[in-house]
Design an enzyme around this catalytic site. Structure first.
Site, PDB file in Angstrom:
ATOM      1  N   LYS A 178       0.771  -1.294   0.065  1.00 36.58           N
ATOM      2  CA  LYS A 178       0.133  -0.121   0.029  1.00 36.58           C
ATOM      3  C   LYS A 178       0.818   1.204   0.010  1.00 36.58           C
ATOM      4  O   LYS A 178       1.979   1.258   0.435  1.00 36.58           O
ATOM      5  CB  LYS A 178      -1.015   0.021   1.063  1.00 36.58           C
ATOM      6  N   ASP A 194      -6.950   4.481  -5.052  1.00 37.95           N
ATOM      7  CA  ASP A 194      -7.447   4.187  -3.521  1.00 37.95           C
ATOM      8  C   ASP A 194      -8.104   5.647  -3.319  1.00 37.95           C
ATOM      9  O   ASP A 194      -8.161   6.624  -4.234  1.00 37.95           O
ATOM     10  CB  ASP A 194      -6.523   3.976  -2.556  1.00 37.95           C
TER      11      ASP A 194
HETATM   12  P1  NDP Z   1     -12.761   7.952  -3.019  1.00 35.92           P
HETATM   13  O1  NDP Z   1     -11.557   9.250  -2.847  1.00 35.92           O
HETATM   14  O2  NDP Z   1     -13.383   7.742  -4.381  1.00 35.92           O
HETATM   15  O3  NDP Z   1     -13.867   8.467  -2.074  1.00 35.92           O
HETATM   16  C1  NDP Z   1     -13.817   8.508  -0.744  1.00 35.92           C
HETATM   17  C2  NDP Z   1     -15.241   8.942  -0.342  1.00 35.92           C
HETATM   18  O4  NDP Z   1     -15.256   8.892   1.036  1.00 35.92           O
HETATM   19  C3  NDP Z   1     -15.446  10.311  -0.857  1.00 35.92           C
HETATM   20  O5  NDP Z   1     -17.021  10.545  -0.969  1.00 35.92           O
HETATM   21  C4  NDP Z   1     -15.126  11.119   0.656  1.00 35.92           C
HETATM   22  O6  NDP Z   1     -15.801  12.341   0.871  1.00 35.92           O
HETATM   23  C5  NDP Z   1     -15.708  10.190   1.674  1.00 35.92           C
HETATM   24  N1  NDP Z   1     -14.947  10.305   2.966  1.00 35.92           N
HETATM   25  C6  NDP Z   1     -13.432  10.405   3.147  1.00 35.92           C
HETATM   26  N2  NDP Z   1     -13.197  10.556   4.599  1.00 35.92           N
HETATM   27  C7  NDP Z   1     -14.379  10.709   5.045  1.00 35.92           C
HETATM   28  C8  NDP Z   1     -14.589  10.838   6.367  1.00 35.92           C
HETATM   29  N3  NDP Z   1     -13.646  10.968   7.193  1.00 35.92           N
HETATM   30  N4  NDP Z   1     -16.137  10.810   6.482  1.00 35.92           N
HETATM   31  C9  NDP Z   1     -17.087  10.870   5.704  1.00 35.92           C
HETATM   32  N5  NDP Z   1     -16.544  10.569   4.271  1.00 35.92           N
HETATM   33  C10 NDP Z   1     -15.427  10.461   3.927  1.00 35.92           C
HETATM   34  O7  NDP Z   1     -12.077   6.736  -2.378  1.00 35.92           O
HETATM   35  P2  NDP Z   1     -12.733   5.137  -2.825  1.00 35.92           P
HETATM   36  O8  NDP Z   1     -14.120   4.927  -3.056  1.00 35.92           O
HETATM   37  O9  NDP Z   1     -11.722   4.616  -3.731  1.00 35.92           O
HETATM   38  O10 NDP Z   1     -12.239   4.416  -1.619  1.00 35.92           O
HETATM   39  C11 NDP Z   1     -13.128   4.400  -0.335  1.00 35.92           C
HETATM   40  C12 NDP Z   1     -12.604   3.492   0.881  1.00 35.92           C
HETATM   41  O11 NDP Z   1     -12.484   1.973   0.010  1.00 35.92           O
HETATM   42  C13 NDP Z   1     -11.181   3.371   1.152  1.00 35.92           C
HETATM   43  O12 NDP Z   1     -11.208   2.779   2.565  1.00 35.92           O
HETATM   44  C14 NDP Z   1     -10.317   2.550   0.317  1.00 35.92           C
HETATM   45  O13 NDP Z   1      -9.252   2.145   0.944  1.00 35.92           O
HETATM   46  C15 NDP Z   1     -11.454   1.294   0.011  1.00 35.92           C
HETATM   47  N6  NDP Z   1     -11.205   0.575  -1.237  1.00 35.92           N
HETATM   48  C16 NDP Z   1     -11.134   0.959  -2.324  1.00 35.92           C
HETATM   49  C17 NDP Z   1     -10.720   0.106  -3.319  1.00 35.92           C
HETATM   50  C18 NDP Z   1     -10.926   0.894  -4.733  1.00 35.92           C
HETATM   51  O14 NDP Z   1     -11.064   0.253  -5.713  1.00 35.92           O
HETATM   52  N7  NDP Z   1     -11.090   2.084  -5.007  1.00 35.92           N
HETATM   53  C19 NDP Z   1     -10.743  -1.089  -3.663  1.00 35.92           C
HETATM   54  C20 NDP Z   1     -10.883  -1.718  -1.971  1.00 35.92           C
HETATM   55  C21 NDP Z   1     -11.012  -0.864  -0.907  1.00 35.92           C
HETATM   56  P3  NDP Z   1     -14.864  13.969   0.304  1.00 35.92           P
HETATM   57  O15 NDP Z   1     -14.972  13.933  -1.174  1.00 35.92           O
HETATM   58  O16 NDP Z   1     -15.707  14.946   1.228  1.00 35.92           O
HETATM   59  O17 NDP Z   1     -13.559  13.518   0.960  1.00 35.92           O
END
Ligand code: NDP
Length: 371
Positions: free
Chosen positions: A51, A91
């Protein structure tokens, strides 16, 4: 400050995403790389665990600033990665745009076109269904869990999803296709609630195409309620909760609220969104629980399929990739469930996922000799 944690390469090259978020630090990178090692093992593909990330904040930056950041980042990282060494992916804060800039800089420096990143654009080696994979995979896993453990499905269930990024957005699309209604979604500023369900196309337009805040949704559906506190989403009554934002977003108080509202299942789209206390509380209360390393493995699974397609210089159709994703996510659920049952508690899918993922890695490490 940037990091790359190469945790384990016993069963394949290091593999795991790159996170761009101000909260990134070494400790978070290490837990994510450890989780990734067991998750990648569960996919059944030849991928080790890693990571990386940087505490750079991409919010509000122009395309050119993002490009320059990604190029500088790879100017250092390029010497540590490679198609057979370490294959990063997206991510939080890293989507197709960022992966494209990083891949371009790697190619510039190494003068070679290889599958060194996954999550690439379709024009240069990306896989169809990779953007959808984590969210869709989460729903395939959860639907199988509902079917096997409670003889039910997403149909007619009320669902809440935290976040509105890559994972959350495609989970919304798949839940809706499977007959569920997503009544609430969030970003870090707050959450929206609409009892008639949330419109995938509108969320995609706001978050993916325009990178705006979730309260923009009220311009399309004025009857929607917006609450400027993302934590409060867990107080919304639902049958199924899919945390898809970030780590530690459900603590024990949130878990108590969900259980008091008779939640049937909680499945983790994000990595470790539930604190240990919250996880234990769900298991003790017989809530169906999908631990991240199993439930969100769909993303890296399709990344593995992207690596195979790159090696073969082939590209598979959306349907072909989606079918492999569905079959494998259901298989992962069954493996985890059978393992948990074997060790004495079918509700303890955390135990099932940890043991199943660990065994293969440990066997490979022992067979390769200890040093
Ligand atoms: P993105 O950056 O696309 O989206 C993240 C989302 O979460 C945004 O809507 C963001 O809001 C919100 N967010 C972040 N921090 C907070 C918080 N403290 N409270 C509320 N909302 C929050 O990321 P991903 O969708 O890619 O990743 C999301 C999760 O999934 C992570 O934990 C990642 O490690 C996991 N993951 C992702 C994979 C992938 O293929 N992308 C695969 C496996 C796991 P804002 O825009 O306001 O920051």
């Amino acid at each position: 400050r940037a990091f790359r944690v190469q945790f384990n390469s016993a069963i394949g090259p290091y593999k795991g995403g790159i996170r761009l978020h101000p909260s990134v630090n070494q400790s978070i990178m290490k837990f994510l790389a450890f989780e990734q090692t067991l998750k990648n093992s569960l996919t059944g593909l030849a991928m080790g665990g890693g990571k990386g990330g940087c505490d750079f904040d991409p919010k509000g930056k122009s395309d050119v600033e993002i490009m320059h950041f990604c190029q500088s980042f790879i100017t250092e990282l390029f010497r540590h990665i490679g198609a057979d060494t370490d294959v990063p992916a997206g991510d939080i804060g890293t989507g197709a745009r960022e992966v494209g800039y990083m891949f371009g800089q790697y190619k510039r420096l190494k003068n070679e076109f290889t599958g060194v990143f996954t999550g690439k654009g379709l024009a240069f080696g990306g896989s169809l269904a990779r953007p959808e994979a984590t969210g869709y995979g989460l729903c395939y896993f959860t639907n199988k869990m509902l079917e096997v453990m409670k003889q039910t499905s997403f149909k007619d269930k009320k669902v809440i999803i935290s976040g509105s990024g890559n994972v959350a957005m495609y989970a919304l699309q798949k839940v809706t296709e499977l007959g569920g209604t997503v009544v609430a979604m969030s970003d870090s500023g707050g959450y929206i609630y609409n009892e008639n369900g949330i419109d995938f196309e509108v969320i995609k337009e706001i978050k993916l195409n325009n990178r705006l805040r979730i309260n923009e949704y009220l311009k399309y559906y004025p009857e929607t309620v917006y609450v400027a506190n993302s934590k409060e989403i867990w107080g919304v009554k639902c049958d199924i909760a899919l945390p898809c934002a970030t780590q530690n977003e459900i603590d024990i108080e949130d878990a108590e609220k969900l259980v008091a509202n008779n939640v049937l299942a909680v499945a983790e789209g994000a990595n470790m969104p539930c604190t240990l206390e919250a996880t234990n509380y769900f298991i003790e209360n017989n809530v169906l629980y999908g631990p991240a390393k199993a439930a969100n493995a769909g993303g890296v699974l399709v990344s593995g399929l992207e690596m195979s397609q790159n090696s073969m210089r082939l590209s598979w159709s959306f349907e072909e990739v989606d079918e492999k994703l569905k079959n494998q996510m259901e298989k992962i659920f069954m493996e985890v469930y059978e393992c948990a049952k074997h060790y004495g508690n079918e509700y303890n899918t955390v135990l099932g996922a940890n043991i199943s993922g660990f065994k293969k890695v440990a066997t490979a490490m022992m067979a390769q000799g200890v040093c």
